[in-house]
Design an enzyme around this catalytic site. Structure first.
Site, mmCIF file in Angstrom:
data_model
loop_
_atom_site.group_PDB
_atom_site.id
_atom_site.type_symbol
_atom_site.label_atom_id
_atom_site.label_comp_id
_atom_site.label_asym_id
_atom_site.label_seq_id
_atom_site.Cartn_x
_atom_site.Cartn_y
_atom_site.Cartn_z
ATOM 1 N N GLU A 188 47.545 32.323 42.049
ATOM 2 C CA GLU A 188 46.125 32.649 42.496
ATOM 3 C C GLU A 188 46.132 32.176 44.182
ATOM 4 O O GLU A 188 46.407 31.283 44.434
ATOM 5 C CB GLU A 188 45.004 31.746 41.823
ATOM 6 C CG GLU A 188 43.938 32.485 41.489
ATOM 7 C CD GLU A 188 44.135 33.637 40.757
ATOM 8 O OE1 GLU A 188 44.230 34.797 41.070
ATOM 9 O OE2 GLU A 188 44.345 33.911 39.413
ATOM 10 N N GLY A 226 36.080 38.587 38.096
ATOM 11 C CA GLY A 226 37.434 38.048 38.602
ATOM 12 C C GLY A 226 38.455 39.178 38.253
ATOM 13 O O GLY A 226 39.788 39.057 38.221
ATOM 14 N N SER A 254 36.933 44.671 40.018
ATOM 15 C CA SER A 254 36.234 45.682 40.093
ATOM 16 C C SER A 254 36.242 46.670 41.196
ATOM 17 O O SER A 254 36.528 48.009 41.461
ATOM 18 C CB SER A 254 34.980 45.626 39.714
ATOM 19 O OG SER A 254 34.242 44.802 40.506
ATOM 20 N N ASP A 259 45.292 42.609 44.538
ATOM 21 C CA ASP A 259 44.641 43.491 43.715
ATOM 22 C C ASP A 259 44.701 44.962 43.530
ATOM 23 O O ASP A 259 44.761 45.505 42.717
ATOM 24 C CB ASP A 259 42.927 43.180 43.665
ATOM 25 C CG ASP A 259 42.485 41.769 43.621
ATOM 26 O OD1 ASP A 259 43.226 40.964 43.179
ATOM 27 O OD2 ASP A 259 41.441 41.376 44.050
#
Length: 389
Positions: free
Chosen positions: A40, A132, A135, A180
């Site tokens: 992360e 999280g 989107s 992402d």
């Protein structure tokens, strides 16, 4: 974007398009959400991460216009309608946040010399916003695929991911890394991705047979633009500068032992999380390849503790939810917060035989601070963004 249970994103996008524009869409594109199994905030530090795309999608129904106007229907946001000219896409000052992602993709792709004409777009999805699961990246990749299909060009998945990252950085105001968008663009069915965030090399690794991917929405929403995400990035950059390296990816044990103590205490803790979590990703890849759920679980637990204590991006309710799920799974898997932090989801990897027990424990023992039950999604690792038939 959230859905009603009776319809799929594809159905809602197509029907919304017909209602808004009075004709059938000519193209349909989709892009998956992603969940990060481990690693992360390592992406913008040029380290390693291990995401997988999941079977929760954003779908765009699209048709060209004969001028330079782009009309956008947000089916899941009260059927809101946005409108802008291609040449004015970079001016997002008066636009709602959801529309800025679309404008950003148009502006970035046009600036790269790609043909982008006027279009009608209807967008629907079943990716929970603020949970999280990215989107935003799912939206960017689906819009990019729609624009490519309408205008007759193709862009390699990595290049599309980088365009989405730039759209989010410049036009949506979030200084995210490329994790992402890469996950959404390059997902592989049944696989996690070991992503080298410096080289952008991707190594698909099969999830162990019989493993459930549980995404547990805590119902604590967080907006990365409004959170301390950008501050964490600044602190990591300060740590890299203090250690004399390009990025925290470059810190080895010898350098950390020699100079880590020179950093400000808070900055040092931030750096320690990034350095350790990036290394955990590489260990996770080895454990996953040999199907060692016990070791994978240990790494996930350590990652959560690091996010909680060193990076300080969890919240008490998320800590409690992850701990309760871990209690059920025991040594047979792991649970941790996933995503940028300050709310969102817990990701758990567990034997499929424990899914019902996890559901029951979460329903009985967890409530969000405003009293809501968590939602447990049993997900499958999904393929990446593309055009639908």
């Amino acid at each position: 974007m959230t859905s009603t249970p009776q319809t799929t994103p594809r159905e809602r996008a197509a029907r919304g398009f017909l209602r808004a524009f009075g004709t059938e869409a000519q193209r349909l594109s989709r892009a998956p959400a992603r969940v990060n199994l481990i690693g992360e905030h390592t992406d913008y530090n040029e380290g390693f991460a291990m995401p997988c795309a999941i079977d929760r999608d954003t779908v765009v129904a699209a048709a060209p216009r004969d001028d330079d106007v782009v009309e956008v229907l947000a089916c899941d946001i009260g059927e809101s309608l946005g409108r802008f000219r291609v040449g004015d896409a970079a001016d997002v000052s008066g636009s709602p946040q959801w529309l800025r992602y679309v404008q950003g993709m148009v502006a970035v792709l046009k600036a790269q010399g790609l043909a982008v004409g006027g279009a009608q777009l209807a967008i629907a999805g079943n990716v929970p916003q603020g949970a999280g699961l990215s989107s935003s990246a799912s939206l960017e990749m689906a819009v990019g695929q729609a624009l490519a299909a309408l205008n007759g060009w193709q862009l390699a998945p990595k290049a599309m991911a980088l365009a989405g990252q730039k759209a989010e950085n410049v036009y949506a105001g979030c200084q995210c890394g490329v994790l992402d968008q890469m996950s959404s663009a390059l997902g592989v069915d049944g696989h996690a991705l070991l992503l080298d965030c410096r080289s952008l090399d991707v190594q698909p690794i099969p999830l162990p047979e019989g493993t459930a991917v549980l995404v547990i929405d805590s119902k604590i929403q967080r907006g990365l633009v409004d959170s301390e995400y950008n501050l964490r990035r600044q602190q990591c950059e300060a740590a890299a500068a203090g250690l004399g390296v390009k990025a925290l990816r470059d810190v080895d044990d010898a350098l950390w032992s020699r100079r880590g103590g020179e950093l400000d205490l808070v900055v040092r803790r931030r750096a320690r999380h990034i350095i350790s979590d990036s290394r955990r990703c590489e260990l996770m890849a080895v454990a996953m390849a040999r199907g060692d759920l016990r070791e994978m679980g240990r790494l996930m637990r350590e990652s959560h503790w690091s996010m909680r204590d060193d990076f300080e991006i969890t919240v008490p309710a998320i800590d409690a939810l992850a701990a309760r799920v871990q209690d059920v799974i025991g040594d047979a898997g792991g649970a941790r917060m996933t995503g940028g932090g300050f709310g969102g989801c817990v990701i758990a990897l567990a034997p499929v035989g424990l899914v019902d027990e996890v559901r029951s424990a979460v329903a009985m023992d967890y409530r969000s601070p405003d009293g809501r039950e968590a939602e447990v999604h049993v997900c499958a690792a999904s393929g990446g963004a593309g055009v639908l038939a």
